[in-house]
Structure formats: C-alpha cells, structure tokens
Design an enzyme around this catalytic site. Structure first.
Site, short mmCIF file in Angstrom:
data_model
loop_
_atom_site.label_atom_id
_atom_site.label_comp_id
_atom_site.label_asym_id
_atom_site.label_seq_id
_atom_site.Cartn_x
_atom_site.Cartn_y
_atom_site.Cartn_z
N ASN A 311 -5.03 -5.99 -7.84
CA ASN A 311 -3.99 -5.30 -7.07
C ASN A 311 -3.12 -6.36 -6.36
OD1 ASN A 311 -6.05 -6.15 -5.36
ND2 ASN A 311 -5.39 -4.70 -3.80
N CYS A 313 -2.65 -7.66 -3.41
CA CYS A 313 -3.16 -8.69 -2.46
C CYS A 313 -4.37 -9.43 -3.00
CB CYS A 313 -3.45 -8.04 -1.13
SG CYS A 313 -2.01 -7.18 -0.47
N GLU A 315 -7.53 -8.59 -3.84
CA GLU A 315 -8.94 -8.34 -3.51
C GLU A 315 -9.64 -7.43 -4.51
OE1 GLU A 315 -6.37 -7.25 -1.83
OE2 GLU A 315 -6.63 -5.22 -1.07
N1 UDP Z 1 -0.58 -2.17 -0.41
C1 UDP Z 1 0.64 -1.78 -0.93
N2 UDP Z 1 1.77 -1.93 -0.16
C2 UDP Z 1 1.75 -2.48 1.07
C3 UDP Z 1 0.49 -2.89 1.61
C4 UDP Z 1 -0.65 -2.71 0.82
O1 UDP Z 1 0.70 -1.30 -2.06
O2 UDP Z 1 2.80 -2.60 1.73
C5 UDP Z 1 -1.81 -1.99 -1.23
C6 UDP Z 1 -2.16 -3.22 -2.03
O3 UDP Z 1 -2.83 -2.85 -3.20
C7 UDP Z 1 -3.09 -3.96 -1.11
C8 UDP Z 1 -3.89 -2.80 -0.56
O4 UDP Z 1 -2.91 -1.78 -0.39
O5 UDP Z 1 -3.81 -4.92 -1.78
C9 UDP Z 1 -4.60 -3.04 0.73
O6 UDP Z 1 -3.72 -3.63 1.68
P1 UDP Z 1 -3.99 -3.48 3.23
O7 UDP Z 1 -5.45 -3.57 3.46
O8 UDP Z 1 -3.12 -4.45 3.96
O9 UDP Z 1 -3.49 -2.00 3.50
P2 UDP Z 1 -3.66 -1.02 4.75
O10 UDP Z 1 -4.68 0.01 4.32
O11 UDP Z 1 -4.04 -1.79 5.97
O12 UDP Z 1 -2.31 -0.39 4.89
#
Ligand code: UDP
Length: 647
Positions: A311, A313, A315
């Site tokens: 994905n 980021c 992970e």
């Molecule tokens: N993600 C996305 N857009 C964003 C931020 C995150 O699509 O602007 C997706 C992406 O796959 C990323 C995952 O959400 O790897 C998790 O990111 P994060 O933990 O920062 O998301 P949160 O749940 O805190 O919004």
C-alpha cells in the site's frame, strides 16, 4: 476489562477535536453535522462493526456485550481502526438505529445495519491492484484504483509488468511509452479524487531493480518539490532478489536489465544503481527500497498468490486484488496499567484480552466491508488479511524514561512487538476455532508449521527468549490446524488516528516536542495554538516556566537547552536527534516480529552525505528489514512539520 478501559478515558484535546470536526463527524447531504463528539463516533463504529456478529451469534445479549466491548476500546481511544472505518461506518444508513439506547437494540436492528450496507461503507485502508501489459489492462487498473481511492483506500501497483519504453507494440507497429509515462496517467486520475470526501488520494508505484527503465523510475520524482511531479505517488525500487544484488555489489559485477516481453536490455553495476538511488533519495526522499522477496518469504500464501506491491505507506504487502484493514492500539495509554512486553507479568492477560477483541473487530470488518470490486471481495474473504498494530511507541518510551536510541529502548520495542505478534496470532487461531479457518488455509504454509516472521536470536534478551519460545510453540502446534487470518499484524503510520488518540504516531519518534499549530477561526483569523508534548510537561512539572516553554517551542527539541537535565535529554529525543543507524535498528527489531511490515522513515539531518545514505541502504540488506524509506531534513519544500512553523 471494560472498567479498566473506562479508567483510561481522558478528555479529548482541542487538536484532536479539530481534526474530528474537519474530517470525521458524519454530515447529512447538505453538509450539516450529525455528530459532535467522539463518543458518538465510537458508538457508530462499534454498532456498525458488531452487526457483523450476526453471522456467528444468534444471541442478542451477546452481540450487545460485544458492541459494548468495541465501544469501550474505541471510546477510551485505546484502539482505533484505520480512517476509512472511522469515516465510512454508518454512512448512508438510517440514523435512528445508531441513536438507540444500547438496552433497546434488537437482533433485527443489527440485521438492519448489516443488510443496509452499501458501497459507501468501504472500511479498508490498503489495496493492491494488478497491472497488465496492455492498454485495456492499464486503463482498467486506472478505473479500479479510482473506485478504491474514492472511498478512502490507498493503492499500490507493480509497474514492472509493463514493457520498457521503446519496446515494440505488435498491434500498432509503434513503440511503447513505458511504465513511467503511464504513472502520470494514474497520478492525474488520483489528483481528481478526494478520498471519502476527506483527504488526498495516495498511491505506491513499485518497479523491479532489473527492469530496463529502472533509472528513469528512480529519477521520476527528481523535480518534485512535494507539490508537483507524481505527487500522488510514493515510489519504491523492489530489490526482490537481495542475494543477487549483494553478490553483484561484492563482486563488482553487472546486473542484467531485462523484461520478458521486450528486446530492450541493459547492464548496470549494483554499486552504481545503489548510488543513483541514494542520490535521488538524498535529494527528495524518493525512491525507497522494497524487498518483496523477503515479504514473500514470510507470507503464508506466497506459493499461490505472491505479493506484488505494498500500500502507499509501505506497511502492507499484498497480492494483486488484495486488501487489508488496519487498527492500532495506543500502548502509551496502556502502559499505565500493563507491563507491556514483559512475558512474566500477570498484566499480560489484560493485553491478551484487548488484543483478542481488536483482532475480532478487524475480522468482523472483513465481513461487513463493502469492497469496491468483486475480485477484491473474493481474495479478502479467502485469505482474511488484517493488520493490528501499535501506536504511541515514542510516548511510551518517554513515560518509561528509556531512550529510543538505546539498547534498552530496542529491547522494549522488540518485546512490545513480540507480544503484539504472539497475542494477535493466538487470537486469530482462537477465532478460527470459533468461526473456521480462512478458506485457503489448507493450501497455506501454516500447515507445515511455518513461522511468518524472522524472530530475533534467543540470546537477544531474556524476555525475547520467552516470546520466541511461545511463538515457536504456537506455530508448531496450534497454527498448523487453526488460523483465521493469513496475516495479523502491521504497524501503520497512524498519521491521522494518532492525532485523534492524542499520542505519538505508530513506532516513530516524535518529530518535535513542541510547535505552534495555526488554526483558522470563524472570522478567518489565524489563531496560534502552542503544543508541548504532554509527557514532557508532566516530567518538567514545576520547572516549566514561561521562558523555558518559549525556548522549547522555538527549537522543537530540548537538546540545546542548557537548563534541562542531561538525563531528560537522553529520554526526550525527537526524530532528528536520533542517529540514522538507531532509526534503522529500531525498525530491525520491530520488523523481526511482524508478519506484514511497518511504516518507518529513517530520518536524517540536512547535512548528511549521499555516501551515508548509501551505507544505510547497504546495512539494511542484512537486517530483518522488508523495505526502507529515508528522509533528509529540509529536502522537500513542503515538509509537513518544521520547528515553530505553521503545521
Ligand atoms: N492512506 C491513504 N491516504 C492518506 C493516508 C493514508 O490512502 O491520505 C492509506 C494508505 O494505504 C496508508 C494507510 O492508509 O498506508 C494507513 O495510513 P495511516 O495509518 O496514516 O492512516 P490513518 O488511519 O491514521 O488515517
């Protein structure tokens, strides 16, 4: 457990409330707020997700009990699902059922929620879609990813499938424009999409290190200042065959650049390739490196559906059409009541119980999720990927007064992650006993006692020795017969949810200990909101004068402030106070216990050299690292945070 969670309930900060109001409170069609508190959101999520329990339980009381458990986990902000679950649960479903008192909920009410799900209720953050080397296939992927991003998911692709620039095209007699030109098409598509009406779309492009266009790929974002070229992409070079690459480095031989359906060929020395990668990453943070070979090594279904990308980021490695929903536990809250990482402590039972319910929650999300494509629905339900992780690592270390850069810090990080991995796998097996194995289980490596993570040496630490023995025992006996989810743990960046939880993000050190956030008030005036890390405030206590506060806000770190105690300086380190090698070692010990991966940036000071970046990359080959991203301070104009600047 519920009473313990309630005891952790803390008032939500102004910062967190602003984010909720901006992006997470449900609105009606005219944009009027339907919610104004975290409690309402927690109720909406827990009721929506627990309604998936009707697939397994017919007892109304039991489902209500589960809803209450989920509610308390989320309301206390000990556990937060990924953003799409927060903003898409309950959407376009009759509000009445979410406003009912818990006592009045009936089986029919849960069934009503379950049955009224629609495409608006897409709950996962991570996706990978396939790429096909044809115009039809490429534009099909553009369409598929647009559908995913629209509802809040991030998407990764392996562009290596596409033939290199200048290859012949049989149908037209012309020449192919190559993967990088098509990446621009995906970028433009992403730029038109606002995810779930709430945030920017995000994508990951992967290209193999021996694809003939690899040099163009490495430089694809070289003119990016954070705001322009391929700005909806993170890019990663996949060194899937690390041994081949290392051999070429050691023996100074050339790597053959080639592609199955093209006669374009080339050669490059591994050292030169790694230097060019290092130079570009030094300049702009891109590209990162990805080791998909290692990912497949630890993935129980790699013989059938190998992972092809991660994905955005990094992970979550996934096969084409794979998806994963994430959730994170804030260990900085739990550390007040659980001796996290100590396998001999009685308090582990509470940690295990919490992890069981979080695992069950994520497993329920798979059932209630409405996937944007039939193919994604199929593979998600066939393998049931979930990504339970932790956040608040840096704040936890502050509370424990251990330095992120120390051996003691690494031991804590390893033990905490080992506990997460062990308990989440035990939970997944327990769920399998209750609900059945993931459908493809018989074909998986688990049948042969496979352990989906590298583990550190037993000698590393006495706690690790104990966790290792528990983990080995689990995979040797129980997991051979019972596994509900092909993968269970992932550490996400938690970019938004850690702010909602008022904790530090994922496993990252804090970027700054203090800063000023500017908020725009109703009249459009910018109002400064000074922020100082809460744990630091508690530790400084009466020593925190107005003058000292100003100094901390001014520099973002305490390292150069004379009047602060040296011991405190060792503990309260920020990303930039930590040496690159200590970032890398933290990632190494943590990744030793994850079956998926983690989001981690190796932050470097502005004055670091390209050679030092090169050395860090090279070191990562021999560690339990599945991918690496570096960032040199100040290298992008639109960096998210700088000391005492607007955020
Ligand atoms: N993600 C996305 N857009 C964003 C931020 C995150 O699509 O602007 C997706 C992406 O796959 C990323 C995952 O959400 O790897 C998790 O990111 P994060 O933990 O920062 O998301 P949160 O749940 O805190 O919004």
């Amino acid at each position: 457990m519920i009473e313990k969670l309630k005891s952790l309930n803390k008032k939500i900060s102004r910062n967190a409330y602003t984010i909720l109001k901006d992006r997470y409170f449900l609105k009606d069609g005219e944009g009027n707020y339907l919610e104004d508190s975290w409690e309402q959101i927690a109720r909406r999520i827990s009721r929506h997700v627990s309604s998936a329990e009707i697939n397994y339980i017919k007892d109304e009381k039991e489902i209500k009990r589960i809803e209450e458990i989920y509610f308390n986990l989320i309301n206390s902000r000990v556990f937060l699902p990924n953003s799409p679950t927060i903003f898409n649960t309950g959407k376009a479903i009759d509000r009445e059922v979410f406003q009912k008192n818990s006592e009045d909920m009936t089986l029919q009410d849960y069934k009503k929620i379950y049955d009224s799900r629609s495409k608006h209720n897409m709950l996962s953050a991570c996706f990978v879609v396939p790429m096909d080397d044809s115009m039809n296939g490429i534009f099909e992927s553009v369409k598929q990813s647009a559908m995913i991003m629209k509802y809040g998911g991030g998407v990764g692709y392996d562009f290596s499938v596409l033939r290199p620039k200048g290859s012949s095209i049989a149908g037209t007699g012309g020449k192919s424009s190559g993967p990088i030109s098509f990446m621009h098409v995906f970028n433009t598509s992403a730029s038109t999409i606002e995810q779930g009406g709430a945030r920017r779309a995000a994508q990951m492009a992967v290209l193999k290190y021996n694809h003939p266009d690899v040099l163009d790929f490495i430089k694809a974002k070289k003119d990016n200042n954070g705001n322009s070229v391929l700005n909806y992409f993170n890019i990663s070079v996949d060194i899937d065959d690390i041994e081949d690459f290392k051999n070429s480095l050691e023996n100074d031989t050339e790597i053959k650049l080639k592609h199955d359906i093209s006669d374009r060929k080339g050669n490059i020395k591994a050292e030169e390739l790694l230097k060019i990668i290092s130079e570009n990453a030094w300049r702009s943070g891109d590209p990162g490196l990805l080791f998909l070979g290692k990912h497949n090594q630890y993935y129980a279904m790699s013989e059938h559906t190998p992972v092809s990308a991660t994905n955005p980021c990094g992970e979550e490695p996934l096969p084409p059409f794979g998806s994963c929903n994430l959730g994170s536990i804030d260990i900085s809250k739990l550390i007040d009541i659980i001796d996290i990482g100590n396998p001999f402590s009685d308090s582990q039972r509470l940690f295990e119980e919490i992890i069981y319910w979080c695992t069950r929650f994520l497993d329920d999300v798979i059932d209630i999720n409405v996937y944007p494509l039939k193919e994604i629905d199929e593979i998600s339900k066939d393998q049931r990927f979930i990504g339970l992780g932790i956040m608040g690592m840096a704040d936890t270390l502050y509370k424990k007064e251990i330095s992120y850069s120390s051996e003691e810090g690494r031991k804590f990080m390893a033990n905490a992650t080992a506990a997460l991995a062990y308990f989440s796998h035990v939970s997944s097996s327990k769920l399998a006993k209750e609900r059945g194995n993931f459908p493809s289980f018989e074909k998986s490596k688990y049948k042969d006692g496979f352990i989906p993570m590298p583990l550190l040496e037993d000698e590393y630490d006495e706690f690790i020795k104990e966790w290792n023995s528990k983990i080995r025992e689990h995979f040797k006996n129980e997991a051979k017969h019972f596994k509900r989810n092909v993968q269970t743990n992932t550490i996400a960046p938690t970019g938004s949810i850690s702010n909602i939880a008022d904790t530090s993000s994922g496993i990252e050190p804090n970027f700054m200990l203090a800063y000023i956030r500017y908020m725009t008030d109703k009249e459009g005036k910018k109002v400064p909101l000074p922020y100082i890390n809460n744990i630091l405030i508690n530790k400084l206590n009466s020593h925190l004068t107005e003058n000292l506060e100003a100094k901390i806000i001014d520099s973002g770190t305490i390292q150069n402030i004379e009047e602060i105690d040296e011991n405190l300086k060792k503990v309260f380190v920020t990303s930039m106070d930590i040496k690159p090698i200590d970032h890398l070692l933290a990632q190494h010990v943590i990744q030793s216990y994850l079956d998926a991966s983690c989001s981690k940036t190796i932050n470097m000071p502005n004055e670091i050299t390209v050679e030092e970046v090169y050395d860090i990359y090279k070191k990562s080959f021999d560690l339990n690292i599945k991918g690496i991203t570096i960032y040199r301070d100040g290298s992008l104009q639109t960096q998210v945070l700088t000391a005492n600047k607007e955020k």
